[in-house]
Write an enzyme that holds these catalytic residues in place. Structure first.
Site, mmCIF file in Angstrom:
data_model
loop_
_atom_site.group_PDB
_atom_site.id
_atom_site.type_symbol
_atom_site.label_atom_id
_atom_site.label_comp_id
_atom_site.label_asym_id
_atom_site.label_seq_id
_atom_site.Cartn_x
_atom_site.Cartn_y
_atom_site.Cartn_z
ATOM 1 N N HIS A 266 3.601 46.342 25.802
ATOM 2 C CA HIS A 266 2.757 47.242 24.986
ATOM 3 C C HIS A 266 2.760 48.603 25.119
ATOM 4 C CE1 HIS A 266 -0.656 48.317 22.108
ATOM 5 N NE2 HIS A 266 -0.429 46.958 21.613
ATOM 6 N N ASP A 320 0.161 39.004 20.442
ATOM 7 C CA ASP A 320 1.167 38.001 19.659
ATOM 8 C C ASP A 320 1.443 36.737 20.427
ATOM 9 O OD1 ASP A 320 2.338 40.993 18.336
ATOM 10 O OD2 ASP A 320 1.372 39.393 17.059
HETATM 11 C C1 SDX Z 1 1.995 44.758 18.420
HETATM 12 O O1 SDX Z 1 1.039 49.472 18.776
HETATM 13 C C2 SDX Z 1 -0.007 48.540 18.849
HETATM 14 O O2 SDX Z 1 -1.157 48.514 18.769
HETATM 15 C C3 SDX Z 1 0.812 47.140 18.193
HETATM 16 C C4 SDX Z 1 -0.114 46.090 18.051
HETATM 17 C C5 SDX Z 1 -1.093 46.102 17.089
HETATM 18 O O3 SDX Z 1 -2.338 45.433 17.262
HETATM 19 O O4 SDX Z 1 -0.925 46.614 16.127
HETATM 20 O O5 SDX Z 1 -0.746 45.717 19.168
HETATM 21 C C6 SDX Z 1 0.609 44.630 17.654
HETATM 22 O O6 SDX Z 1 2.846 45.251 17.676
HETATM 23 C C7 SDX Z 1 2.021 44.008 19.864
HETATM 24 C C8 SDX Z 1 3.643 44.141 20.251
HETATM 25 C C9 SDX Z 1 4.339 42.847 19.578
HETATM 26 N N1 SDX Z 1 5.796 43.010 20.055
HETATM 27 C C10 SDX Z 1 6.301 42.412 20.774
HETATM 28 O O7 SDX Z 1 5.778 41.532 21.693
HETATM 29 C C11 SDX Z 1 7.833 42.658 21.042
HETATM 30 C C12 SDX Z 1 8.075 42.728 22.651
HETATM 31 N N2 SDX Z 1 7.456 43.796 23.065
HETATM 32 C C13 SDX Z 1 8.359 44.919 23.102
HETATM 33 O O8 SDX Z 1 9.247 45.282 22.410
HETATM 34 C C14 SDX Z 1 7.754 46.109 23.626
HETATM 35 O O9 SDX Z 1 6.738 45.803 24.460
HETATM 36 C C15 SDX Z 1 6.922 46.988 22.695
HETATM 37 C C16 SDX Z 1 7.712 47.300 21.506
HETATM 38 C C17 SDX Z 1 5.814 46.239 22.149
HETATM 39 C C18 SDX Z 1 6.676 48.180 23.303
HETATM 40 O O10 SDX Z 1 7.661 49.038 23.730
HETATM 41 P P1 SDX Z 1 7.363 50.433 24.424
HETATM 42 O O11 SDX Z 1 5.903 50.770 24.758
HETATM 43 O O12 SDX Z 1 8.317 51.195 23.659
HETATM 44 O O13 SDX Z 1 8.125 49.995 25.788
HETATM 45 P P2 SDX Z 1 9.692 50.277 26.039
HETATM 46 O O14 SDX Z 1 10.471 49.568 25.179
HETATM 47 O O15 SDX Z 1 9.646 51.703 26.310
HETATM 48 O O16 SDX Z 1 9.914 49.557 27.428
HETATM 49 C C19 SDX Z 1 9.578 50.154 28.771
HETATM 50 C C20 SDX Z 1 10.355 49.412 29.733
HETATM 51 C C21 SDX Z 1 11.650 49.071 29.452
HETATM 52 O O17 SDX Z 1 12.157 48.500 30.429
HETATM 53 P P3 SDX Z 1 13.303 49.928 31.301
HETATM 54 O O18 SDX Z 1 14.221 50.306 30.422
HETATM 55 O O19 SDX Z 1 12.323 51.260 31.816
HETATM 56 O O20 SDX Z 1 13.696 49.400 32.605
HETATM 57 O O21 SDX Z 1 9.345 48.061 29.803
HETATM 58 C C22 SDX Z 1 10.513 47.144 29.371
HETATM 59 C C23 SDX Z 1 11.723 47.807 28.664
HETATM 60 O O22 SDX Z 1 12.783 46.926 28.723
HETATM 61 N N3 SDX Z 1 9.780 46.206 28.280
HETATM 62 C C24 SDX Z 1 10.222 44.848 28.301
HETATM 63 C C25 SDX Z 1 9.310 44.496 27.022
HETATM 64 N N4 SDX Z 1 8.590 45.383 26.821
HETATM 65 C C26 SDX Z 1 8.978 46.360 27.407
HETATM 66 N N5 SDX Z 1 11.148 44.230 28.872
HETATM 67 C C27 SDX Z 1 11.164 42.715 28.556
HETATM 68 N N6 SDX Z 1 10.333 42.386 27.287
HETATM 69 C C28 SDX Z 1 9.358 42.985 26.969
HETATM 70 N N7 SDX Z 1 8.781 42.628 25.962
#
Ligand code: SDX
Length: 388
Positions: A266, A320
């Site tokens: 998140h 989710d």
């Molecule tokens: C919702 O914003 C909100 O409030 C949204 C929400 C709402 O109520 O409206 O809460 C609803 O959208 C919840 C999120 C649902 N999405 C998912 O479950 C999809 C999987 N999650 C990721 O795509 C991710 O966590 C996000 C998009 C939700 C957040 O991404 P960020 O904050 O941009 O984090 P990032 O992509 O910059 O990641 C930071 C690090 C990275 O690793 P490094 O490159 O630094 O080594 O964390 C890792 C990412 O690869 N990472 C994950 C991950 N989420 C972040 N690695 C594996 N699996 C994941 N899910």
């Protein structure tokens, strides 16, 4: 006057951590796992409130009196039905189309019937709020029926908001516990500060277009798998894992491929999403009553495994991860999970739409230009191939 150059240090991809508005609607503390709607903790609302009362709180800023809530519920009840011409339009949608695309098209279509933009008229605002809250569930359920070649099920006036949606979807009155748990799910998904779809709603609202266009923008944004579309992907993932024994091999493979694990991580929460905790308890309540299924065992084991591997990076279960297990048990088809998220989040989108109108300034950020300058126009014979 020289324009203030935007320096690189101000640019954050995805506007991460950059305030895009001032708002009093909801508050999230990502380190402590706190979510409040108008200052009231989500745990207390989930225990004591209902979705419509919560929607009223979010949109008008205060909990309604008994009379105000009864009037609001009556208005919503009165506006549940949709125009036959919108139903006729939806009948032309391909049955293989995604329900989020059907919802976005039909939400925008409302604007054809009710678009008069009297944004300075409180009665117009109230009517638009009531119509959108009332009609979105009907349109989601109608598409589900029509894509099977059935006539839409008419709203049932003696059922409350959550029960009526399940009735229109499954053509039978839901069990009271199922209806209550679904109502709690709607509350949990109603609002979450400036998430992507809410920000999309605010940008659209800032141009002073009609609220139906605002909602259509937000629906399109919510549909993405990184946002509202994750709940559908989680079930697909749990089905792919297939057994508790396959949890660790599956996770290892995800990590090897550096693929994003649906339902985890998140932008704001760096601990377990407080909504995920409540949703997990709802799953347990449902399963106590109706019997569990292997996907819950797989989910619990998978969550533990992800926490061991990625907890140090602040990656925990988000809203989710468990919601789909509740919806499956309620007989909601997987591809309707995100439209269900939209039914709930309409309350938050409308709250931000109304707040935006209160002190509007059209969104127009700047950029850091990375292209060239003074490039000469090349005649056709001078050009190198540049395949698109
Ligand atoms: C919702 O914003 C909100 O409030 C949204 C929400 C709402 O109520 O409206 O809460 C609803 O959208 C919840 C999120 C649902 N999405 C998912 O479950 C999809 C999987 N999650 C990721 O795509 C991710 O966590 C996000 C998009 C939700 C957040 O991404 P960020 O904050 O941009 O984090 P990032 O992509 O910059 O990641 C930071 C690090 C990275 O690793 P490094 O490159 O630094 O080594 O964390 C890792 C990412 O690869 N990472 C994950 C991950 N989420 C972040 N690695 C594996 N699996 C994941 N899910």
């Amino acid at each position: 006057m020289a324009s203030k150059m935007t320096t690189v240090c101000e640019y954050k991809p995805g506007l991460e951590g950059i305030p895009a508005a001032q708002s009093s609607i909801s508050y999230v503390d990502g380190q402590r796992g706190i979510l409040e709607y108008r200052g009231i903790g989500i745990e207390e609302l989930a225990q004591k409130s209902t979705f419509l009362e919560t929607a009223y709180l979010l949109i008008w800023g205060e909990l309604p009196t008994k009379e105000e809530l009864e009037a609001f519920k009556r208005d919503i009840l009165y506006h549940r039905r949709i125009k036959y011409r919108i139903k006729d339009m939806m009948k032309c949608f391909p049955e293989t189309g995604h329900p989020m695309d059907a919802l976005q098209a039909s939400a925008a279509a409302l604007g054809l019937f009710y678009s008069k933009r009297a944004l300075d008229n409180p009665d117009y605002i109230r009517k638009a709020v009531v119509r959108i809250l009332a009609k979105i569930p009907t349109m989601v359920a109608a598409f589900k029926q029509m894509r099977k070649g059935n006539e839409p099920v008419q709203p049932c006036d003696h059922l409350d908001y959550a029960a009526n949606f399940l009735y229109m979807l499954n053509e039978q009155e839901p069990d009271p516990l199922a209806a209550h748990l679904f109502d709690v799910c709607l509350m949990l998904h109603a609002e979450h500060t400036i998430n992507a779809s809410t920000f999309s709603a605010m940008v659209t609202a800032s141009t002073l277009t009609d609220p139906y266009a605002v909602v259509a923008s937000a629906v399109g944004t919510l549909a993405g798998p990184l946002h509202g579309g994750a709940n559908e992907e989680v079930i697909t993932m749990l089905e792919a894992i297939g057994s508790v024994d396959n949890v660790h091999p599956y996770l290892e493979d995800c990590l090897q491929r550096k693929s994003k694990i649906m339902g985890f991580g998140h932008r704001v929460y760096k601990v377990k999403d407080p909504r995920a905790k409540i949703l997990q308890s709802l799953v347990e309540q449902l399963f106590d009553k109706t019997g569990g299924d292997k996907y819950y065992e797989i989910a619990v084991e998978f969550e533990k495994a992800v926490e061991e591997k990625l907890g140090y990076k602040g990656i925990y279960a988000n809203v989710d991860f468990y919601s789909g297990l509740v919806y499956r048990k309620l007989g909601i088809p997987t591809d309707l999970f995100t439209p269900v998220f939209a039914i709930a989040r309409v309350a938050g989108w409308l709250a931000h739409w109304k707040e935006q109108l209160g002190e509007n300034r059209i969104y127009r950020p700047t950029q850091i230009y990375t292209g060239s300058h003074a490039v000469p126009y090349l005649e056709m014979t001078q050009r190198d191939p540049y395949p698109y």
